[in-house]
Design a protein around this motif. Structure first.
Motif, PDB file in Angstrom:
ATOM      1  N   ILE A  85       0.839  -1.205   0.000  1.00 27.96           N
ATOM      2  CA  ILE A  85       0.000   0.000   0.000  1.00 27.96           C
ATOM      3  C   ILE A  85       0.870   1.250   0.000  1.00 27.96           C
ATOM      4  O   ILE A  85       0.643   2.197  -0.756  1.00 27.96           O
ATOM      5  N   GLY A  86       1.895   1.254   0.867  1.00 28.02           N
ATOM      6  CA  GLY A  86       2.798   2.407   0.895  1.00 28.02           C
ATOM      7  C   GLY A  86       3.543   2.589  -0.408  1.00 28.02           C
ATOM      8  O   GLY A  86       3.725   3.718  -0.884  1.00 28.02           O
ATOM      9  N   ALA A  87       3.955   1.474  -1.021  1.00 28.55           N
ATOM     10  CA  ALA A  87       4.693   1.558  -2.285  1.00 28.55           C
ATOM     11  C   ALA A  87       3.823   2.133  -3.400  1.00 28.55           C
ATOM     12  O   ALA A  87       4.222   3.067  -4.109  1.00 28.55           O
ATOM     13  N   TYR A  88       2.624   1.584  -3.576  1.00 28.20           N
ATOM     14  CA  TYR A  88       1.737   2.066  -4.644  1.00 28.20           C
ATOM     15  C   TYR A  88       1.311   3.509  -4.400  1.00 28.20           C
ATOM     16  O   TYR A  88       1.253   4.322  -5.340  1.00 28.20           O
ATOM     17  N   ALA A  89       1.000   3.857  -3.148  1.00 31.06           N
ATOM     18  CA  ALA A  89       0.558   5.223  -2.852  1.00 31.06           C
ATOM     19  C   ALA A  89       1.659   6.231  -3.156  1.00 31.06           C
ATOM     20  O   ALA A  89       1.403   7.291  -3.746  1.00 31.06           O
ATOM     21  N   SER A  90       2.889   5.928  -2.778  1.00 34.34           N
ATOM     22  CA  SER A  90       3.979   6.867  -3.014  1.00 34.34           C
ATOM     23  C   SER A  90       4.303   6.984  -4.496  1.00 34.34           C
ATOM     24  O   SER A  90       4.591   8.088  -4.991  1.00 34.34           O
ATOM     25  N   VAL A  91       4.245   5.870  -5.221  1.00 34.36           N
ATOM     26  CA  VAL A  91       4.530   5.926  -6.660  1.00 34.36           C
ATOM     27  C   VAL A  91       3.474   6.746  -7.379  1.00 34.36           C
ATOM     28  O   VAL A  91       3.789   7.598  -8.235  1.00 34.36           O
ATOM     29  N   HIS A  92       2.191   6.527  -7.063  1.00 37.93           N
ATOM     30  CA  HIS A  92       1.129   7.312  -7.704  1.00 37.93           C
ATOM     31  C   HIS A  92       1.247   8.789  -7.347  1.00 37.93           C
ATOM     32  O   HIS A  92       1.041   9.664  -8.212  1.00 37.93           O
ATOM     33  N   ALA A  93       1.571   9.086  -6.093  1.00 33.92           N
ATOM     34  CA  ALA A  93       1.712  10.492  -5.690  1.00 33.92           C
ATOM     35  C   ALA A  93       2.864  11.147  -6.437  1.00 33.92           C
ATOM     36  O   ALA A  93       2.733  12.288  -6.935  1.00 33.92           O
ATOM     37  N   VAL A  98       3.738  15.186  -6.961  1.00 35.14           N
ATOM     38  CA  VAL A  98       4.011  15.456  -5.551  1.00 35.14           C
ATOM     39  C   VAL A  98       5.508  15.299  -5.306  1.00 35.14           C
ATOM     40  O   VAL A  98       6.122  14.348  -5.802  1.00 35.14           O
ATOM     41  N   PRO A  99       6.155  16.204  -4.580  1.00 33.00           N
ATOM     42  CA  PRO A  99       7.580  16.041  -4.264  1.00 33.00           C
ATOM     43  C   PRO A  99       7.868  14.683  -3.638  1.00 33.00           C
ATOM     44  O   PRO A  99       7.070  14.166  -2.862  1.00 33.00           O
ATOM     45  N   TRP A 100       9.033  14.149  -3.973  1.00 29.09           N
ATOM     46  CA  TRP A 100       9.327  12.770  -3.597  1.00 29.09           C
ATOM     47  C   TRP A 100       9.253  12.544  -2.091  1.00 29.09           C
ATOM     48  O   TRP A 100       8.692  11.552  -1.627  1.00 29.09           O
ATOM     49  N   GLU A 101       9.799  13.465  -1.301  1.00 29.08           N
ATOM     50  CA  GLU A 101       9.786  13.284   0.145  1.00 29.08           C
ATOM     51  C   GLU A 101       8.359  13.231   0.677  1.00 29.08           C
ATOM     52  O   GLU A 101       8.028  12.377   1.514  1.00 29.08           O
ATOM     53  N   ILE A 102       7.491  14.120   0.166  1.00 25.75           N
ATOM     54  CA  ILE A 102       6.096  14.125   0.614  1.00 25.75           C
ATOM     55  C   ILE A 102       5.379  12.879   0.120  1.00 25.75           C
ATOM     56  O   ILE A 102       4.535  12.314   0.825  1.00 25.75           O
ATOM     57  N   ALA A 103       5.715  12.419  -1.077  1.00 23.87           N
ATOM     58  CA  ALA A 103       5.077  11.214  -1.619  1.00 23.87           C
ATOM     59  C   ALA A 103       5.384  10.003  -0.753  1.00 23.87           C
ATOM     60  O   ALA A 103       4.504   9.166  -0.506  1.00 23.87           O
ATOM     61  N   ARG A 165      13.895  11.693  -6.104  1.00 21.07           N
ATOM     62  CA  ARG A 165      14.298  13.102  -6.055  1.00 21.07           C
ATOM     63  C   ARG A 165      14.407  13.529  -4.600  1.00 21.07           C
ATOM     64  O   ARG A 165      13.469  13.366  -3.827  1.00 21.07           O
ATOM     65  N   LEU A 166      15.537  14.102  -4.255  1.00 15.42           N
ATOM     66  CA  LEU A 166      15.757  14.591  -2.905  1.00 15.42           C
ATOM     67  C   LEU A 166      15.964  16.092  -2.971  1.00 15.42           C
ATOM     68  O   LEU A 166      16.906  16.571  -3.612  1.00 15.42           O
ATOM     69  N   LEU A 167      15.033  16.832  -2.362  1.00 18.75           N
ATOM     70  CA  LEU A 167      15.044  18.293  -2.403  1.00 18.75           C
ATOM     71  C   LEU A 167      15.031  18.799  -3.849  1.00 18.75           C
ATOM     72  O   LEU A 167      15.692  19.786  -4.198  1.00 18.75           O
ATOM     73  N   GLY A 168      14.277  18.111  -4.692  1.00 19.39           N
ATOM     74  CA  GLY A 168      14.122  18.512  -6.078  1.00 19.39           C
ATOM     75  C   GLY A 168      15.195  18.021  -7.017  1.00 19.39           C
ATOM     76  O   GLY A 168      15.071  18.175  -8.233  1.00 19.39           O
ATOM     77  N   GLN A 169      16.264  17.438  -6.498  1.00 23.82           N
ATOM     78  CA  GLN A 169      17.362  16.963  -7.329  1.00 23.82           C
ATOM     79  C   GLN A 169      17.252  15.444  -7.512  1.00 23.82           C
ATOM     80  O   GLN A 169      17.032  14.718  -6.550  1.00 23.82           O
ATOM     81  N   VAL A 170      17.412  14.997  -8.761  1.00 19.62           N
ATOM     82  CA  VAL A 170      17.329  13.573  -9.058  1.00 19.62           C
ATOM     83  C   VAL A 170      18.551  12.857  -8.476  1.00 19.62           C
ATOM     84  O   VAL A 170      19.686  13.279  -8.686  1.00 19.62           O
ATOM     85  N   VAL A 171      18.283  11.790  -7.723  1.00 23.47           N
ATOM     86  CA  VAL A 171      19.355  10.971  -7.162  1.00 23.47           C
ATOM     87  C   VAL A 171      19.648   9.860  -8.155  1.00 23.47           C
ATOM     88  O   VAL A 171      18.910   8.888  -8.266  1.00 23.47           O
ATOM     89  N   LYS A 172      20.729  10.001  -8.901  1.00 22.52           N
ATOM     90  CA  LYS A 172      21.066   9.036  -9.951  1.00 22.52           C
ATOM     91  C   LYS A 172      22.128   8.032  -9.516  1.00 22.52           C
ATOM     92  O   LYS A 172      22.120   6.889  -9.967  1.00 22.52           O
ATOM     93  N   SER A 173      23.042   8.448  -8.675  1.00 25.80           N
ATOM     94  CA  SER A 173      24.167   7.583  -8.329  1.00 25.80           C
ATOM     95  C   SER A 173      23.738   6.482  -7.364  1.00 25.80           C
ATOM     96  O   SER A 173      22.789   6.639  -6.582  1.00 25.80           O
ATOM     97  N   GLU A 174      24.460   5.380  -7.415  1.00 26.55           N
ATOM     98  CA  GLU A 174      24.203   4.284  -6.493  1.00 26.55           C
ATOM     99  C   GLU A 174      24.522   4.694  -5.059  1.00 26.55           C
ATOM    100  O   GLU A 174      23.819   4.310  -4.120  1.00 26.55           O
ATOM    101  N   ALA A 175      25.574   5.494  -4.885  1.00 27.90           N
ATOM    102  CA  ALA A 175      25.936   5.953  -3.549  1.00 27.90           C
ATOM    103  C   ALA A 175      24.860   6.857  -2.965  1.00 27.90           C
ATOM    104  O   ALA A 175      24.521   6.747  -1.781  1.00 27.90           O
ATOM    105  N   GLY A 176      24.293   7.748  -3.790  1.00 29.33           N
ATOM    106  CA  GLY A 176      23.234   8.626  -3.308  1.00 29.33           C
ATOM    107  C   GLY A 176      22.008   7.849  -2.872  1.00 29.33           C
ATOM    108  O   GLY A 176      21.422   8.134  -1.807  1.00 29.33           O
TER     109      GLY A 176
END
Length: 357
Positions: A85-93, A98-103, A165-176
């Motif tokens: 439920i959490g996974a589907y809700a956040s993906v749809h948001a 919706v900003p990633w953190e809020i989603a 996305r963290l603070l609007g920036q796409v997290v692309k790296s594996e370390a991030g």
């Protein structure tokens, strides 16, 4: 020795209630945190993405289930549905802007809402009846997710997750991605460590031991059970979101089916009910050991020149793995966390003879 209490003087309640009153444990936690922070530079990309990251995510989920099962003593056979439920809700948001953190937080809140609704009905019964009620919730949510196109897109559909996305920036790296997952796991671990020594944690333990006795001393059993289900569902919902964004990158109904609930429950039991460090041990045992055992048995067969068929090679590791689980539970029914506690307690008082009593 490592765990000696000699020279440790508790001169205030704050000293007595520290998370790690023994100096060795404080230094050990700092060393583990340093290794965790340096993991992207110490381990290969394969180890980071295929072993460490999923282990951290599932450990956070197991801690959430341990909250309701180990602390409050309430059976829960539908935890994978909560995570789904959490996974589907956040993906749809996130797909709707919706900003990633809020989603992710919305995913946790949606899981909390659904978990509490089912808890109101399930908590009218106890024991095996409660287990059956939560198992029914798992089957209901499996059907709803699979057969409602607005949620999953269809029975066999795969819903692609947007980039993290963290603070609007796409997290692309594996370390991030790893550091985001690590931050969530550390946050859940700190919450559980502090819960153990809080009034809420003590109330949950009282309800677990005997809810009627807890009611006599003023603990509202039904209220605290709901709090346990709600907090556990929130952790599970956010962990389900982290699993999608940090590992799978796409969500399907099969990822959160009933067999996943059984696996998470096995992680809790093997690790130890109510044990925080046991949750990490149990997750590693159930999640990582089968693959390593498969590779080890294949290597051993080649080393001694034993001709093992493909079918046998596919089933022997699972047979050995199952026997290993039985052996661990026979050795210590309270799980791997209790084994660690036994070693710790032995080192505290060694070499005095009463440790063997």
């Amino acid at each position: 020795m490592l765990y000696r209490r000699a020279g440790i003087f508790h001169t205030s309640y704050a000293d007595d209630r520290r998370l790690f009153p023994i100096p060795f444990e404080r230094w050990a936690m700092l060393a583990l945190l340093a290794i965790a922070l340096a993991a992207p530079f110490m381990f290969s990309s394969l180890a980071l993405t295929s072993y460490i990251r999923p282990w951290l995510i599932w450990s956070a989920a197991v801690l959430g289930l341990n909250l309701v099962l180990g602390w409050a003593g309430q059976f829960h056979f539908g935890y994978a549905a909560i995570m789904g439920i959490g996974a589907y809700a956040s993906v749809h948001a996130a797909r709707h802007g919706v900003p990633w953190e809020i989603a992710v937080v919305l995913g946790g809140l949606m899981a909390t809402a659904v978990g509490v609704v089912f808890a109101f009905a399930a908590l009218r019964v106890k024991g095996l009846y409660l287990a059956l009620s939560t198992l029914a919730m798992q089957f209901v949510m499996d059907w709803v997710i699979s057969h409602v196109p607005a949620i999953s897109g269809g029975v066999a559909a795969t819903l692609q997750a947007p980039p993290m996305r963290l603070l609007g920036q796409v997290v692309k790296s594996e370390a991030g991605t790893y550091y985001v997952v690590l931050a969530w796991t550390v946050a859940v671990t700190l919450f559980m460590l502090n819960l153990r020594r809080s009034a809420l944690g003590r109330a949950l333990v009282a309800v677990r031991e005997k809810d009627y006795a807890a009611a006599v001393i003023g603990v509202q059993a039904f209220r605290y059970k709901l709090v346990a289900f709600a907090a556990s569902a929130f952790i599970g919902g956010v962990s389900g979101s982290m699993l999608i964004y940090g590992f799978y990158h796409a969500v399907t109904a099969e990822q959160f089916a009933v067999n996943v609930s059984i696996e998470v429950l096995a992680m809790v039991i093997v690790g130890g009910l109510g044990s925080i460090i046991g949750s990490f041990f149990g997750t590693a045992f159930i999640l990582l050991l089968p693959g390593q055992m498969n590779a080890f048995i294949a290597w051993a067969a080649r080393s001694i020149g034993l001709d093992v068929g493909v079918e046998a090679l596919a089933h022997i590791p699972y047979m050995v793995y199952g026997a290993t689980i039985i052996l661990v539970l026979l050795l210590e029914p309270m799980g791997l966390g209790k084994l660690y506690g036994n070693v710790r307690n032995y080192l505290m008082v060694w070499p005095f003879g009463y440790v063997r009593k």
